[in-house]
Scaffold this active site. Structure first.
Site, PDB file in Angstrom:
ATOM      1  N   VAL A 112     -23.363 -10.368  44.588  1.00 38.94           N
ATOM      2  CA  VAL A 112     -24.779 -10.101  44.742  1.00 38.94           C
ATOM      3  C   VAL A 112     -25.243  -9.135  45.388  1.00 38.94           C
ATOM      4  O   VAL A 112     -26.292  -8.708  45.455  1.00 38.94           O
ATOM      5  CB  VAL A 112     -25.343 -11.514  45.018  1.00 38.94           C
ATOM      6  N   HIS A 128     -23.694 -12.926  38.574  1.00 39.70           N
ATOM      7  CA  HIS A 128     -24.414 -13.927  39.136  1.00 39.70           C
ATOM      8  C   HIS A 128     -25.481 -13.274  39.906  1.00 39.70           C
ATOM      9  O   HIS A 128     -26.161 -13.752  40.766  1.00 39.70           O
ATOM     10  CB  HIS A 128     -23.497 -14.332  40.410  1.00 39.70           C
TER      11      HIS A 128
HETATM   12  P1  OAD Z   1     -14.738 -17.045  47.233  1.00 37.90           P
HETATM   13  O1  OAD Z   1     -14.980 -17.147  48.573  1.00 37.90           O
HETATM   14  O2  OAD Z   1     -14.589 -18.205  46.484  1.00 37.90           O
HETATM   15  O3  OAD Z   1     -13.308 -16.526  46.963  1.00 37.90           O
HETATM   16  C1  OAD Z   1     -13.081 -15.018  47.624  1.00 37.90           C
HETATM   17  C2  OAD Z   1     -11.439 -14.760  47.522  1.00 37.90           C
HETATM   18  O4  OAD Z   1     -11.219 -13.502  48.245  1.00 37.90           O
HETATM   19  C3  OAD Z   1     -10.371 -15.692  48.092  1.00 37.90           C
HETATM   20  O5  OAD Z   1      -9.461 -16.273  47.051  1.00 37.90           O
HETATM   21  C4  OAD Z   1      -9.934 -14.991  49.332  1.00 37.90           C
HETATM   22  O6  OAD Z   1      -8.557 -15.304  49.433  1.00 37.90           O
HETATM   23  C5  OAD Z   1     -10.009 -13.554  48.750  1.00 37.90           C
HETATM   24  N1  OAD Z   1     -10.061 -12.667  49.857  1.00 37.90           N
HETATM   25  C6  OAD Z   1     -10.498 -12.530  51.059  1.00 37.90           C
HETATM   26  N2  OAD Z   1     -10.556 -11.455  51.822  1.00 37.90           N
HETATM   27  C7  OAD Z   1      -9.831 -10.450  50.887  1.00 37.90           C
HETATM   28  C8  OAD Z   1      -9.351  -9.240  51.073  1.00 37.90           C
HETATM   29  N3  OAD Z   1      -9.682  -8.441  51.986  1.00 37.90           N
HETATM   30  N4  OAD Z   1      -8.849  -8.611  49.998  1.00 37.90           N
HETATM   31  C9  OAD Z   1      -8.365  -9.623  49.081  1.00 37.90           C
HETATM   32  N5  OAD Z   1      -8.861 -10.725  48.520  1.00 37.90           N
HETATM   33  C10 OAD Z   1      -9.461 -11.402  49.747  1.00 37.90           C
HETATM   34  O7  OAD Z   1     -15.586 -16.049  46.530  1.00 37.90           O
HETATM   35  P2  OAD Z   1     -15.859 -15.708  44.770  1.00 37.90           P
HETATM   36  O8  OAD Z   1     -14.518 -16.054  44.076  1.00 37.90           O
HETATM   37  O9  OAD Z   1     -16.384 -14.333  44.736  1.00 37.90           O
HETATM   38  O10 OAD Z   1     -21.304 -18.070  43.401  1.00 37.90           O
HETATM   39  O11 OAD Z   1     -16.914 -17.065  44.515  1.00 37.90           O
HETATM   40  C11 OAD Z   1     -17.298 -17.114  43.319  1.00 37.90           C
HETATM   41  C12 OAD Z   1     -18.580 -17.843  43.381  1.00 37.90           C
HETATM   42  O12 OAD Z   1     -18.824 -18.795  44.169  1.00 37.90           O
HETATM   43  C13 OAD Z   1     -19.465 -16.790  44.154  1.00 37.90           C
HETATM   44  O13 OAD Z   1     -20.076 -15.709  43.085  1.00 37.90           O
HETATM   45  C14 OAD Z   1     -20.812 -17.545  44.484  1.00 37.90           C
HETATM   46  C15 OAD Z   1     -19.924 -18.734  45.057  1.00 37.90           C
HETATM   47  O14 OAD Z   1     -20.565 -19.928  44.997  1.00 37.90           O
HETATM   48  C16 OAD Z   1     -22.698 -18.413  43.366  1.00 37.90           C
HETATM   49  O15 OAD Z   1     -23.373 -18.464  44.496  1.00 37.90           O
HETATM   50  C17 OAD Z   1     -23.331 -18.776  42.091  1.00 37.90           C
END
Ligand code: OAD
Length: 268
Positions: A112, A128
């Site tokens: 976002v 989102h």
């Molecule tokens: P998450 O916090 O669930 O996942 C983030 C991912 O990024 C994890 O798998 C980490 O291992 C990875 N990660 C962290 N740092 C990194 C880096 N430097 N390089 C590569 N990977 C890295 O976040 P999202 O998958 O985006 O929705 O979460 C999905 C949705 O859940 C969000 O949009 C939000 C949340 O609830 C809503 O609020 C509706």
């Protein structure tokens, strides 16, 4: 084909760089991991993840907003402030470069923030929603933030939401909350991009929140290449054709630099 790299192996970088080069249509799905290197917290990383520190049911639903508007608005303003104080990182820049070089490249983000746009990406599909597009909770008319950075200093501090100049309703964040539908046109465009792509890059997402989390499996069912870049193992790894375990700000620039300027070599 399966290639799980601990760090970045040169051979797999070259191979995947060639796949990308030969692909006509590329779809990219990003999650919070791509903004982590800009200092924006992810949701589920241990210790620093937002959902480790805050309860989503108190902050990220319409019911939570009805119960305590000031708590919810203050929390999202705190997040917007963090974004405004941060800068795009090499991962955002690499994606913008790829998309600008390849006209048939579609960027779908669950984030976002506006860091993709500030890195130069255009037509980003924010499935989102966005912290930067608030609207009236009552009549849905858009609200325009005043210029500048909000003063809210700490997560969890209450802040009164502004009021809609048209109907007097309260302004809500422009994000998609749990139990809400994704913006229909944006979701349709995202699904179409995945259905018609040759390669899907899934970057920095845990792949746990549907329907966005279903895009990599949709791509695989349709026989597309799926390349996952993540610091950790995720649910998507088992369906990926290529999987890089590393920081997106390091893997992606290396991937796009490697062999990008060389003549085409078709990888079967
Ligand atoms: P998450 O916090 O669930 O996942 C983030 C991912 O990024 C994890 O798998 C980490 O291992 C990875 N990660 C962290 N740092 C990194 C880096 N430097 N390089 C590569 N990977 C890295 O976040 P999202 O998958 O985006 O929705 O979460 C999905 C949705 O859940 C969000 O949009 C939000 C949340 O609830 C809503 O609020 C509706």
């Amino acid at each position: 084909m399966s290639d799980i790299s601990n760090g970045v192996s040169r051979e797999s970088l070259t191979q995947v760089a060639n796949l990308l080069r030969c692909a006509e249509r590329i779809a990219i799905l990003t999650g919070a991991g791509i903004s982590a290197e800009s200092g924006i917290p992810t949701f589920r990383d241990s210790l620093t993840g937002l959902w480790q520190q805050f309860n989503a049911a108190d902050l990220a639903t319409a019911d939570a907003y009805r119960r305590d508007k000031e708590l919810v608005w203050g929390w999202y303003e705190w997040r917007r402030m963090k974004v405004l104080l941060s800068e795009p990182n090499p991962g955002h820049v690499a994606i913008a470069r790829l998309a600008n070089e390849r006209p048939l490249c579609t960027l779908i983000t669950q984030n976002v923030d506006d860091l993709h746009e500030r890195a130069g990406s255009q037509d980003v599909l924010h499935v989102h929603g966005s912290l930067h597009s608030p609207r009236c909770f009552a009549c849905a008319r858009p609200y325009h933030f005043p210029d500048g950075i909000p003063e809210e200093p700490e997560g969890g501090r209450r802040l009164k939401p502004p009021v809609c100049t048209h109907c007097g309703g309260n302004i809500r964040p422009g994000v998609v909350w749990f139990n809400e539908s994704l913006p229909a046109a944006i979701w349709q465009a995202s699904e179409l991009a995945v259905r018609t792509c040759d390669v899907l890059l899934s970057i920095g997402t845990s792949g746990l929140v549907y329907p966005a989390a279903g895009l990599p499996s949709l791509a695989r069912r349709l026989g597309k290449m799926v390349i996952v870049i993540n610091t950790n193992a995720t649910e998507q790894d088992r369906m990926a054709t290529h999987c890089f375990r590393g920081r997106v700000g390091e893997v992606l620039p290396a991937l796009l630099a490697d062999g990008w300027g060389r003549p085409h070599v078709k990888v079967e």
